[in-house]
Motif scaffolding. Structure first.
Motif, short mmCIF file in Angstrom:
data_model
loop_
_atom_site.label_atom_id
_atom_site.label_comp_id
_atom_site.label_asym_id
_atom_site.label_seq_id
_atom_site.Cartn_x
_atom_site.Cartn_y
_atom_site.Cartn_z
N UNK A 3 -2.25 -30.60 18.31
CA UNK A 3 -3.33 -29.65 18.13
C UNK A 3 -3.98 -29.84 16.77
N UNK A 4 -5.31 -29.91 16.73
CA UNK A 4 -6.03 -30.10 15.48
C UNK A 4 -6.04 -28.81 14.67
N UNK A 5 -6.08 -28.99 13.35
CA UNK A 5 -6.20 -27.85 12.44
C UNK A 5 -7.45 -28.05 11.59
N UNK A 6 -7.75 -27.06 10.76
CA UNK A 6 -8.92 -27.15 9.90
C UNK A 6 -8.85 -28.36 8.97
N UNK A 7 -7.63 -28.77 8.62
CA UNK A 7 -7.46 -29.92 7.72
C UNK A 7 -7.90 -31.24 8.34
N UNK A 8 -8.09 -31.25 9.66
CA UNK A 8 -8.52 -32.46 10.35
C UNK A 8 -10.04 -32.65 10.30
N UNK A 9 -10.75 -31.70 9.68
CA UNK A 9 -12.21 -31.75 9.66
C UNK A 9 -12.71 -31.73 8.21
N UNK A 10 -13.76 -32.48 7.91
CA UNK A 10 -14.35 -32.41 6.58
C UNK A 10 -14.83 -30.98 6.29
N UNK A 11 -14.68 -30.51 5.05
CA UNK A 11 -15.14 -29.16 4.71
C UNK A 11 -16.61 -28.93 5.05
N UNK A 12 -17.42 -29.99 4.94
CA UNK A 12 -18.84 -29.84 5.26
C UNK A 12 -19.04 -29.51 6.73
N UNK A 13 -18.23 -30.10 7.59
CA UNK A 13 -18.34 -29.82 9.03
C UNK A 13 -17.89 -28.39 9.33
N UNK A 14 -16.82 -27.95 8.65
CA UNK A 14 -16.38 -26.57 8.83
C UNK A 14 -17.46 -25.59 8.37
N UNK A 15 -18.15 -25.94 7.29
CA UNK A 15 -19.23 -25.09 6.81
C UNK A 15 -20.38 -25.03 7.79
N UNK A 16 -20.73 -26.18 8.37
CA UNK A 16 -21.78 -26.22 9.38
C UNK A 16 -21.39 -25.40 10.60
N UNK A 17 -20.13 -25.50 11.00
CA UNK A 17 -19.67 -24.76 12.18
C UNK A 17 -19.74 -23.26 11.93
N UNK A 18 -19.37 -22.82 10.72
CA UNK A 18 -19.45 -21.40 10.40
C UNK A 18 -20.89 -20.92 10.47
N UNK A 19 -21.82 -21.71 9.96
CA UNK A 19 -23.23 -21.34 10.03
C UNK A 19 -23.71 -21.29 11.48
N UNK A 20 -23.25 -22.24 12.29
CA UNK A 20 -23.65 -22.28 13.69
C UNK A 20 -23.11 -21.05 14.44
N UNK A 21 -21.84 -20.76 14.23
CA UNK A 21 -21.22 -19.63 14.92
C UNK A 21 -21.92 -18.32 14.58
N UNK A 22 -22.42 -18.21 13.35
CA UNK A 22 -23.02 -16.96 12.92
C UNK A 22 -24.55 -16.97 12.99
N UNK A 23 -25.09 -17.94 13.72
CA UNK A 23 -26.52 -17.94 14.01
C UNK A 23 -27.41 -18.37 12.88
N UNK A 24 -26.84 -18.97 11.84
CA UNK A 24 -27.66 -19.40 10.70
C UNK A 24 -28.31 -20.75 10.95
N UNK A 25 -27.73 -21.56 11.83
CA UNK A 25 -28.34 -22.81 12.26
C UNK A 25 -28.19 -22.92 13.77
N UNK A 26 -29.02 -23.73 14.38
CA UNK A 26 -28.97 -23.93 15.83
C UNK A 26 -27.91 -24.99 16.19
N UNK A 27 -27.68 -25.13 17.47
CA UNK A 27 -26.78 -26.19 17.94
C UNK A 27 -27.29 -27.55 17.45
N UNK A 28 -28.60 -27.77 17.56
CA UNK A 28 -29.18 -29.02 17.09
C UNK A 28 -28.97 -29.18 15.60
N UNK A 29 -29.08 -28.07 14.86
CA UNK A 29 -28.85 -28.13 13.43
C UNK A 29 -27.43 -28.56 13.11
N UNK A 30 -26.46 -28.05 13.87
CA UNK A 30 -25.08 -28.48 13.67
C UNK A 30 -24.93 -29.96 13.97
#
Length: 295
Positions: A3-30
């Motif tokens: 099972x993957x954990x947060x450590x398996x992803x670059x911090x920048x990708x986690x930041x993009x995902x948080x923005x996507x989940x909270x509607x700050x960027x679109x799917x395309x933006x992610x």
């Protein structure tokens, strides 16, 4: 498969995902932003899929668990007229039990929050989880569609429906008259809000949620147990002002920050889940409810 954990992803990708989940960027933006981190045969779309919830994998309590009685209930409310909620309680309950209102994230009442509701009930509470998306047809079974629907809600009406739900639950015949609320992300913000609007609320546990409006803090009567992720700049930035207001108003509160964790660390359906932190936060939550709701 590991099972993957947060450590398996670059911090920048986690930041993009948080923005996507909270509607700050679109799917395309992610996808556009994550493309540069797609290596080793993993595409940007693959990164998004890997970070997205896997409900079946994480389910802890089966919907048909014989230890519980579950049902759907409807509650009259002033905002949208009616609230539909998922209710769970011990099947062999002895006497009246405390009630816990469970508030979902910004996708409505998905399978994960239904599972959380059953987990609360197994600790000998009546647990009730409303679906804020009910006026728009309810949780649609798809997280992206759910986020889109969520943006269509009139939040002023939704908040009044949560207040009405809390008032209803305080008076449940099977309840002992004590009510707590636990919420996650959006639901954490609702938990903080309800503490300002429900004078006889007995306990509130916001997980990584927005604080209450500073001017409303003096109206809080219930003790708070506030859970934070360390790597959650969006939520944590507002904490100093909120804490100062709580102290100034003499509000009883505990606040815990879990080192190394991401926003959403309690949600075991995604790689942002942190098992050790989630277990500790949950132990604290149940102990807090036992202390505040059973005396």
């Amino acid at each position: 498969m590991t099972r993957k954990t947060a450590n398996d992803f670059p911090p920048e990708v986690l930041g993009l995902f948080d923005k996507y989940v909270h509607g700050q960027i679109s799917r395309r933006g992610f996808l556009d932003g994550a493309a540069k981190f797609a290596i080793g045969g993993l595409t940007a779309a693959g990164l998004l899929e890997a970070l997205s919830p896997q409900f079946a994998h994480a389910q802890q309590v089966e919907p048909t668990d014989a230890r519980l009685k579950t049902e759907w209930i409807e509650i009259a409310a002033p905002g949208y007229g009616k609230v539909r909620a998922y209710s769970a309680r011990p099947a062999d309950a002895k006497g009246k039990l405390p009630v816990v209102l469970v508030v979902h994230e910004n996708r409505g009442l998905n399978p994960h929050i239904e599972d959380i509701t059953r987990r609360v009930a197994l600790d000998n509470f009546i647990a009730v989880a409303p679906d804020a998306l009910f006026p728009l047809g309810g949780y649609p079974g798809d997280e992206d569609k759910a986020r889109e629907l969520f943006g269509q809600l009139d939040q002023a009406k939704t908040r009044e429906d949560f207040v009405a739900t809390a008032d209803y639950l305080k008076k449940l015949p099977a309840g002992n008259g004590k009510l707590g609320v636990v919420g996650f992300c959006y639901g954490g913000g609702v938990a903080n809000f309800l503490a300002t609007r429900v004078p006889d609320l007995n306990a509130a546990v916001p997980f990584y949620g927005s604080g209450a409006a500073i001017e409303d803090v003096p109206r809080i009567k219930s003790p708070l147990l506030i859970q934070f992720a360390e790597k959650d700049d969006r939520i944590n930035a507002a904490w100093p002002a909120y804490e100062a207001a709580l102290k100034s108003a003499g509000i009883k509160y505990e606040a815990h920050l879990y080192p190394g964790t991401q926003h959403g660390f309690n949600n075991d359906t995604t790689p942002r889940y942190d098992e050790a932190a989630a277990k500790l936060a949950w132990q604290r939550t149940i102990a807090f409810f036992n202390q505040q709701l059973r005396a």
